[in-house]
Design an enzyme around this catalytic site. Structure first.
Site, PDB file in Angstrom:
ATOM      1  N   LYS A 181     -91.319 -13.200 -53.530  1.00 23.57           N
ATOM      2  CA  LYS A 181     -92.162 -11.942 -53.453  1.00 23.57           C
ATOM      3  C   LYS A 181     -91.694 -11.047 -54.212  1.00 23.57           C
ATOM      4  CE  LYS A 181     -92.356  -8.353 -50.753  1.00 23.57           C
ATOM      5  NZ  LYS A 181     -93.032  -7.490 -51.750  1.00 23.57           N
ATOM      6  N   GLY A 241     -82.373  -5.037 -52.710  1.00 26.90           N
ATOM      7  CA  GLY A 241     -83.531  -3.761 -52.625  1.00 26.90           C
ATOM      8  C   GLY A 241     -82.445  -3.029 -51.756  1.00 26.90           C
ATOM      9  N   SER A 242     -83.155  -2.152 -51.045  1.00 21.11           N
ATOM     10  CA  SER A 242     -82.608  -1.254 -50.436  1.00 21.11           C
ATOM     11  C   SER A 242     -81.531  -1.565 -49.273  1.00 21.11           C
ATOM     12  CB  SER A 242     -83.568  -0.102 -49.812  1.00 21.11           C
ATOM     13  OG  SER A 242     -84.425  -0.725 -49.022  1.00 21.11           O
ATOM     14  N   THR A 243     -80.580  -0.965 -48.870  1.00 21.55           N
ATOM     15  CA  THR A 243     -79.785  -1.096 -47.726  1.00 21.55           C
ATOM     16  C   THR A 243     -80.345  -1.265 -46.590  1.00 21.55           C
ATOM     17  OG1 THR A 243     -77.812  -0.340 -48.874  1.00 21.55           O
ATOM     18  CG2 THR A 243     -77.465  -0.384 -46.660  1.00 21.55           C
ATOM     19  N   GLU A 244     -81.477  -0.199 -46.356  1.00 21.32           N
ATOM     20  CA  GLU A 244     -82.146   0.049 -45.077  1.00 21.32           C
ATOM     21  C   GLU A 244     -83.010  -1.410 -44.737  1.00 21.32           C
ATOM     22  OE1 GLU A 244     -85.012   3.005 -45.870  1.00 21.32           O
ATOM     23  OE2 GLU A 244     -85.637   2.868 -43.794  1.00 21.32           O
ATOM     24  N   GLY A 263     -82.375  -4.187 -46.102  1.00 17.95           N
ATOM     25  CA  GLY A 263     -81.307  -5.413 -45.771  1.00 17.95           C
ATOM     26  C   GLY A 263     -80.946  -5.507 -44.647  1.00 17.95           C
ATOM     27  N   GLU A 312     -78.325  -8.205 -51.843  1.00 18.08           N
ATOM     28  CA  GLU A 312     -77.796  -7.360 -53.007  1.00 18.08           C
ATOM     29  C   GLU A 312     -78.441  -6.098 -52.655  1.00 18.08           C
ATOM     30  OE1 GLU A 312     -77.345  -5.272 -55.822  1.00 18.08           O
ATOM     31  OE2 GLU A 312     -78.393  -6.732 -57.128  1.00 18.08           O
ATOM     32  N   CYS A 367     -79.099  -0.419 -59.417  1.00 18.82           N
ATOM     33  CA  CYS A 367     -78.385  -0.454 -58.062  1.00 18.82           C
ATOM     34  C   CYS A 367     -76.782  -0.190 -58.460  1.00 18.82           C
ATOM     35  CB  CYS A 367     -78.523  -1.808 -57.452  1.00 18.82           C
ATOM     36  SG  CYS A 367     -78.398  -3.220 -58.476  1.00 18.82           S
ATOM     37  N   GLU A 399     -77.993   7.273 -52.401  1.00 17.90           N
ATOM     38  CA  GLU A 399     -78.445   6.726 -53.640  1.00 17.90           C
ATOM     39  C   GLU A 399     -79.830   7.344 -53.939  1.00 17.90           C
ATOM     40  OE1 GLU A 399     -79.770   2.558 -53.509  1.00 17.90           O
ATOM     41  OE2 GLU A 399     -78.873   1.781 -55.079  1.00 17.90           O
TER      42      GLU A 399
HETATM   43  P1  NAI Z   1     -87.180  -1.591 -50.579  1.00 18.63           P
HETATM   44  O1  NAI Z   1     -86.102  -2.093 -50.280  1.00 18.63           O
HETATM   45  O2  NAI Z   1     -88.231  -1.265 -49.477  1.00 18.63           O
HETATM   46  O3  NAI Z   1     -88.165  -2.788 -51.585  1.00 18.63           O
HETATM   47  C1  NAI Z   1     -87.353  -3.797 -52.104  1.00 18.63           C
HETATM   48  C2  NAI Z   1     -88.436  -5.234 -51.939  1.00 18.63           C
HETATM   49  O4  NAI Z   1     -88.329  -5.478 -50.523  1.00 18.63           O
HETATM   50  C3  NAI Z   1     -89.740  -4.930 -52.118  1.00 18.63           C
HETATM   51  O5  NAI Z   1     -90.148  -6.424 -52.529  1.00 18.63           O
HETATM   52  C4  NAI Z   1     -90.219  -4.789 -50.923  1.00 18.63           C
HETATM   53  O6  NAI Z   1     -91.779  -5.059 -50.737  1.00 18.63           O
HETATM   54  C5  NAI Z   1     -89.709  -5.471 -49.870  1.00 18.63           C
HETATM   55  N1  NAI Z   1     -89.617  -5.130 -48.567  1.00 18.63           N
HETATM   56  C6  NAI Z   1     -89.826  -3.766 -48.011  1.00 18.63           C
HETATM   57  N2  NAI Z   1     -89.790  -3.916 -46.749  1.00 18.63           N
HETATM   58  C7  NAI Z   1     -89.651  -5.215 -46.437  1.00 18.63           C
HETATM   59  C8  NAI Z   1     -89.352  -6.024 -45.150  1.00 18.63           C
HETATM   60  N3  NAI Z   1     -89.205  -5.230 -43.909  1.00 18.63           N
HETATM   61  N4  NAI Z   1     -89.056  -7.005 -45.104  1.00 18.63           N
HETATM   62  C9  NAI Z   1     -88.936  -8.115 -46.223  1.00 18.63           C
HETATM   63  N5  NAI Z   1     -89.187  -7.381 -47.429  1.00 18.63           N
HETATM   64  C10 NAI Z   1     -89.404  -5.893 -47.375  1.00 18.63           C
HETATM   65  O7  NAI Z   1     -86.953  -0.603 -51.703  1.00 18.63           O
HETATM   66  P2  NAI Z   1     -88.119   0.503 -52.116  1.00 18.63           P
HETATM   67  O8  NAI Z   1     -88.867   1.225 -50.887  1.00 18.63           O
HETATM   68  O9  NAI Z   1     -88.807  -0.025 -53.144  1.00 18.63           O
HETATM   69  O10 NAI Z   1     -87.295   1.458 -52.690  1.00 18.63           O
HETATM   70  C11 NAI Z   1     -86.524   2.740 -51.737  1.00 18.63           C
HETATM   71  C12 NAI Z   1     -85.062   3.104 -52.039  1.00 18.63           C
HETATM   72  O11 NAI Z   1     -84.416   1.516 -52.028  1.00 18.63           O
HETATM   73  C13 NAI Z   1     -85.133   3.343 -53.486  1.00 18.63           C
HETATM   74  O12 NAI Z   1     -85.283   4.732 -53.747  1.00 18.63           O
HETATM   75  C14 NAI Z   1     -83.567   3.011 -54.107  1.00 18.63           C
HETATM   76  O13 NAI Z   1     -82.655   3.778 -53.360  1.00 18.63           O
HETATM   77  C15 NAI Z   1     -83.464   1.672 -52.899  1.00 18.63           C
HETATM   78  N6  NAI Z   1     -83.580   0.544 -53.754  1.00 18.63           N
HETATM   79  C16 NAI Z   1     -82.455  -0.297 -54.160  1.00 18.63           C
HETATM   80  C17 NAI Z   1     -82.553  -1.177 -55.133  1.00 18.63           C
HETATM   81  C18 NAI Z   1     -81.440  -2.026 -55.500  1.00 18.63           C
HETATM   82  O14 NAI Z   1     -81.432  -2.673 -56.332  1.00 18.63           O
HETATM   83  N7  NAI Z   1     -80.177  -1.766 -55.060  1.00 18.63           N
HETATM   84  C19 NAI Z   1     -83.899  -1.733 -55.422  1.00 18.63           C
HETATM   85  C20 NAI Z   1     -84.973  -1.099 -55.077  1.00 18.63           C
HETATM   86  C21 NAI Z   1     -84.833  -0.106 -54.468  1.00 18.63           C
END
Ligand code: NAI
Length: 786
Positions: free
Chosen positions: A191, A243-246, A248, A265, A299, A393
């Site tokens: 996804k 994606g985000s730690t939250e 994760g 990650e 990240c 972050e």
């Molecule tokens: P996110 O962690 O919500 O999104 C990343 C992916 O996870 C997207 O594909 C999203 O659709 C999916 N996702 C969201 N909620 C989910 C759930 N409950 N179960 C499974 N998949 C889910 O990140 P977002 O909201 O786009 O960005 C928010 C903050 O997160 C950013 O400002 C940044 O600080 C951080 N982030 C960190 C990343 C990294 O590579 N470390 C990448 C993206 C965001």
């Protein structure tokens, strides 16, 4: 349009826009509407959402919103295709991956432009950095598929992998996930992020064109709810998330007890440390590549500059000058340095965090940025270490600058974060560089460089930056079920629940009770109570009834024993050989204890002998389980070193009371970890006898701590403890679920298994898998030649 004379006078670049017609044509061919890619076909989109070009705010296409039924269809297709894909020999899978790499190469320019339009990253980045890394990833993993049987004998794929990726490197994150999964023989449901689904859909089309069999790769688009449906799906065997730690943390909780393998990650707040002898001009360019690359939406961005006081003022001046020369604007223009932020939601988040930092008294220096979804490159000074700007972050082009006095201060500031993804160290002194690299708690350390990646070098974090690696051998093993016992997983028959401790006896019985072992001393349990061990009708003795307080004390004792992990492997090996010698001297005593548990004399003797051999084996490994140097880029030495996790909790299996303890504790301490051991609750006395052996063997105080009592409750306490870095649990299905769920707090690494499913006295009771699980690789990049 400026004339050449104007350009020569101002030294500004003229516009150099990339032709985007190839993407416009592709979108038009698809009528700007995209369904999911399931079983080799694009579905008809029902419900859709819009993906936009952040540079202009214009809609680019309508994208299908994945429902639980769509996820189910994709998982079914992946499940149906998996046996056939895994049955291909490695060479056949290698040819498929090789074909994918070739086709990506042919479409590289199209994909780079599409990525820039959907995400906003500059064309220079998507064309010169992301796409070459994507292609390299598929070639590299074609090689792993070819070599799989030789390099990972006995390993098998997990099955169906659910993969969820973010929007900051849409195609590169796809490559990092899909290439190793397919090389290992898994099939995939991926996804992409809702802001940036287009390159994943283009990739699906390219995979079809390259002849990848239907069902091997499936793409379901949608938002977090679609992602959550994939995580929950019962027929998925492994989840890989970036994606985000939250999120994760949510995924860790959701998958707890499901038997699904998991790699995460997550975020970071990486330090970039500049020493007084650094080449400051090079450091400035390193900072540009570290925090202003991809608008800081990285990240592992070096978002905290730590600079030695004597050069702090000079570095600040150089950076303030450099800020003014960075061009923020149209990402399709080849002379642009920073493009737009991916979405107005993210822009608002950056603004909000910066406003909070300014309220706290920080000073901002900013370059310029046009109106729209743009944020200027920003340097923040005068910021307290506790400010949100130093702790959260930001995921934008914002960097803080903090002076330090001594290298010790630099390390303390660098490690003052709950994350542990990356770090960058700038100094001309190689001793200092490597010393700091060894002390910084991060999965990747760059010396005199930043944000360099390669398919052959493991990438991934510690602590709240997640666990698992992508790239190289470590990345491949994350997609292999390895030597896990066949009984593990969803279909595993559950063992009967372990007998809970009998009611506590009165305190008067304490003097006859085996005590706990904490900080190198035998201590009474905090409760003052003991419990009857063994079967209620055939009790074998009394053991201390440990509680939360005892666990806290044991963790404190372990935290003090920091010297163990820093000793050379040779020294640890000597201590462990001596331990084996001392156990050998008491072999008869241990055998008779095992007989009291119902072992026959020959079984008892065999278990003691095997335990002895196992201690020797792990002692021998203490200075032989090595890291590696990797073939990555020219002009770089890239090495990985296995690092101990730190403080580990170990809940021992019920089977083989002595061998189970030795099989789990020895690999952990051989690798330099300190452990809190929870012995089998029904037969803990083999462990309490072990105290005497530890006492006489020079194992430093606090390296091994043993707490008897209700194993599963104590394991939950350890799993929830923020100072514990790793948790092994070999007990009941319920205990596995609880341990995984409680570990979500600091996202510690876990290894949870039905303790009865592994044959502890057979080959799967010992091996490199245990050493692998007791360590995490630190990747260090050392460039040379310039
Ligand atoms: P996110 O962690 O919500 O999104 C990343 C992916 O996870 C997207 O594909 C999203 O659709 C999916 N996702 C969201 N909620 C989910 C759930 N409950 N179960 C499974 N998949 C889910 O990140 P977002 O909201 O786009 O960005 C928010 C903050 O997160 C950013 O400002 C940044 O600080 C951080 N982030 C960190 C990343 C990294 O590579 N470390 C990448 C993206 C965001």
């Amino acid at each position: 349009m400026p004339t050449i004379k104007d350009i020569l006078t101002t030294m500004e670049y003229g516009p150099a826009p990339e032709d985007s017609s190839v993407v416009t044509d592709w979108i038009r061919r698809h009528e700007a509407r995209f369904g999911h890619f399931i079983d080799g076909h694009f579905t008809d989109p029902a419900q859709t959402f819009t993906t936009t070009n952040p540079a202009t705010g214009e809609a680019v296409a309508q994208i299908a919103s994945g429902s639980a039924a769509d996820v189910d269809a994709a998982v079914s297709a992946a499940r149906a295709a998996q046996p056939g894909w895994a049955a291909l020999d490695g060479h056949a899978r290698a040819r498929h991956l090789y074909a994918l790499a070739r086709h990506l190469q042919q479409h590289a320019r199209f994909l780079a432009v599409l990525e820039t339009i959907d995400n906003g990253k500059t064309i220079r980045e998507s064309r010169d950095i992301d796409l070459p890394l994507v292609i390299r990833h598929f070639y590299h993993h074609a090689g792993w598929a070819e070599l799989l049987a030789d390099e990972f004998p006995g390993a098998r794929p997990h099955g169906v992998c659910g993969q969820i990726i973010p929007w900051n490197f849409p195609l590169l994150m796809l490559a990092w996930k899909v290439a190793p999964a397919l090389a290992a023989g898994n099939t995939v449901v991926l996804k992409p992020a809702e802001y940036t689904p287009l390159t994943a859909l283009a990739f699906a089309e390219i995979a079809r064109e390259a002849g990848l069999p239907p069902g091997v790769l499936n793409i379901v688009t949608g938002d977090g709810e679609t992602g959550a449906a994939l995580v929950r799906h019962p027929d998925v065997d492994k989840i890989a998330f970036t994606g985000s730690t939250e999120v994760g943390r949510l995924i860790r909780q959701e998958t707890a007890g499901s038997g699904k393998a998991l790699t995460l990650e997550l975020g970071g707040k990486s330090p970039l440390i500049v020493f007084a002898d650094a080449d400051l001009d090079a450091a400035v360019e390193g900072i540009v590549d570290s925090i202003w690359f991809n608008q800081g939406q990285v990240c592992c961005a070096g978002s905290r500059i730590l600079v030695a006081e004597p050069v702090a003022e000079r570095l600040e001046k150089l950076l303030r000058n450099r800020l003014t020369t960075l061009v923020t604007g149209d990402p399709l223009d080849k002379s642009t340095d920073l493009g737009p932020i991916v979405d107005p939601v993210q822009l608002a988040r950056i603004r909000e965090l910066v406003a909070k930092g300014v309220d706290g008294g920080a000073t901002l220096y900013q370059g310029s940025a046009p109106d729209g979804c743009y944020y200027p490159p920003t340097l923040v000074t005068g910021v307290e270490p506790a400010s949100v700007l130093c702790t959260e972050e930001i995921f934008g082009p914002v960097v803080t600058l903090t002076p330090f006095r001594t290298p010790e201060d630099a390390v303390a500031l660098a490690n003052n974060t709950r994350y542990g993804l990356a770090a960058s160290v700038w100094t001309e002194n190689v001793n200092l560089a490597l010393d700091i690299a060894s002390q910084v708690r991060a999965g990747v350390v760059w010396i005199n460089t930043a944000n360099v990646f390669d398919a052959g070098a493991p990438f991934g974090g510690w602590r709240e930056s997640g666990f698992g690696r992508e790239g190289g051998r470590a990345g491949m093993s994350a997609y292999l079920a390895g030597t896990q016992p066949a009984g593990k997983g969803r279909e595993a028959p559950l063992p009967p629940p372990v007998a809970t401790p009998a009611p506590a006896l009165p305190a008067a019985a304490i003097d006859r009770t085996a005590k706990l072992y904490i900080g190198g001393r035998q201590v009474r349990p905090d409760s003052g109570y003991s419990y009857v061990t063994g079967d209620p009708d055939a009790p074998t003795g009394l053991a201390g009834l440990g509680n939360r307080k005892d666990i806290r004390n044991a963790v404190e004792a372990a935290a003090k024993a920091t010297g163990w992990g820093r000793q050379p492997g040779h020294n640890r090996a000597q201590v462990l050989y001596y331990l084996a010698e001392n156990l050998g001297a008491r072999a008869a005593e241990f055998a008779s204890r095992l007989e009291s548990f119902g072992h026959s004399p020959s079984e008892a003797r065999e278990e003691v002998d095997q335990s002895l051999r196992r201690i020797f084996w792990y002692a021998a490994q203490a200075d032989k389980y090595d890291g590696a140097t990797h073939h990555t880029r020219s002009g770089h030495i890239t090495l990985t070193q296995p690092q101990p996790l730190g403080i580990m909790g170990i809940a021992c299996p019920d089977a083989c009371p002595l061998l189970g303890l030795v099989s789990t504790v020895l690999p952990a301490i051989a690798m330099g970890n300190r452990v809190i051991v929870l012995p089998s609750p029904s037969r803990p006395l083999a462990a309490t006898d072990f105290y005497q052996v530890l006492d006489t063997s020079d194992v430093p105080a606090g390296v091994v701590n043993i707490v008897t009592g209700p194993r599963d409750a104590l394991a939950a306490t350890l799993a929830a403890h923020d100072e514990v870095d790793g948790m092994w649990y070999f007990g009941t299905a319920q205990g596995c679920a609880d341990t995984e769920r409680h570990s979500a707090g600091n996202l510690k690494q876990t290894w949870c298994e039905d303790g009865a499913a592994r044959n502890w006295s057979g080959p799967e009771g010992q091996g490199r898998l245990f050493l692998d699980r007791a360590t995490q690789p630190k990747t260090i990049w050392v460039p040379y030649g310039e």
